[in-house]
Design a protein around this motif. Structure first.
Motif: not given
Ligand code: HEC
Length: 162
Positions: A1-29
């Motif tokens: 259970m703890k492990k699943t939660l950790l995985i989910l949190m890591t995935l969430g962080l990863f998605a968030c990070d990707q979004q920030t990257n996309q926003t930054q790249s759009l701003q650059k454009q």
């Protein structure tokens, strides 16, 4: 259970990070497009006036030789230049005055349609007076337009085709 939660949190962080990257790249454009727009060549008010001066002169010789097709073409070139000023120099004080040139242009159009030389001549005088009226209104009374004496270009025949 703890492990699943950790995985989910890591995935969430990863998605968030990707979004920030996309926003930054759009701003650059956006920044780069804005810079490109800023550097795009835009004809100045004076550039349009230079073109208007040439067509004003050509219009006279087209009318003088009763080359009505050419006269019609030149009137439309003038109208296009006016529209371009309204588009590219929107909001400028001078642009607010440019509309004063439309009544004499309309009158010349009518003269051309009727192939009426007398109306063409009087409308042309009124057009030229309006050019100067506007130059006065913008404190450039030293720019004096007149009916031309000689054709502006020697490499164009203003007489109609025989
Ligand atoms: C808005 C009113 C307005 C009208 C109408 C107008 N002009 Fe002008 N004209 C200007 C302004 C403003 C300038 C100065 C442009 C600049 O800042 O370079 C100018 C400049 C000029 C110049 C000077 C260009 C040079 O380098 O010597 C000529 C020639 C000229 N106009 C011709 C005409 C002719 C011909 C007409 C009529 C068919 C006309 N103008 C109608 C506002 C007007």
């Amino acid at each position: 259970m703890k492990k699943t939660l950790l995985i989910l949190m890591t995935l969430g962080l990863f998605a968030c990070d990707q979004q920030t990257n996309q926003t930054q790249s759009l701003q650059k454009q956006i920044d780069s497009l804005e810079k490109k727009l800023e550097n795009t060549y835009k004809p100045g008010f004076g550039d349009f006036m230079g073109s208007i001066q040439a067509h004003h002169s050509k219009l006279w010789f087209a009318g003088l030789y009763e080359n009505w097709d050419l006269a019609d073409f030149e009137v439309h070139e003038l109208m296009e230049a006016i529209e371009d000023i309204e588009k590219f120099h929107e909001g400028r004080e001078e642009t607010l005055l440019i509309g004063m040139i439309m009544p004499p242009l309309d009158s010349i159009s009518k003269a051309i349609e009727q192939k009426n030389t007398a109306l063409f001549n009087s409308s042309y005088t009124s057009l030229t007076n309006t050019c100067n009226q506007c130059h006065k209104a913008v404190d450039m009374e030293y720019i004096i337009v007149k009916t031309p004496d000689t054709p502006p270009f020697s490499n164009q025949d203003f007489q109609p085709l025989k």
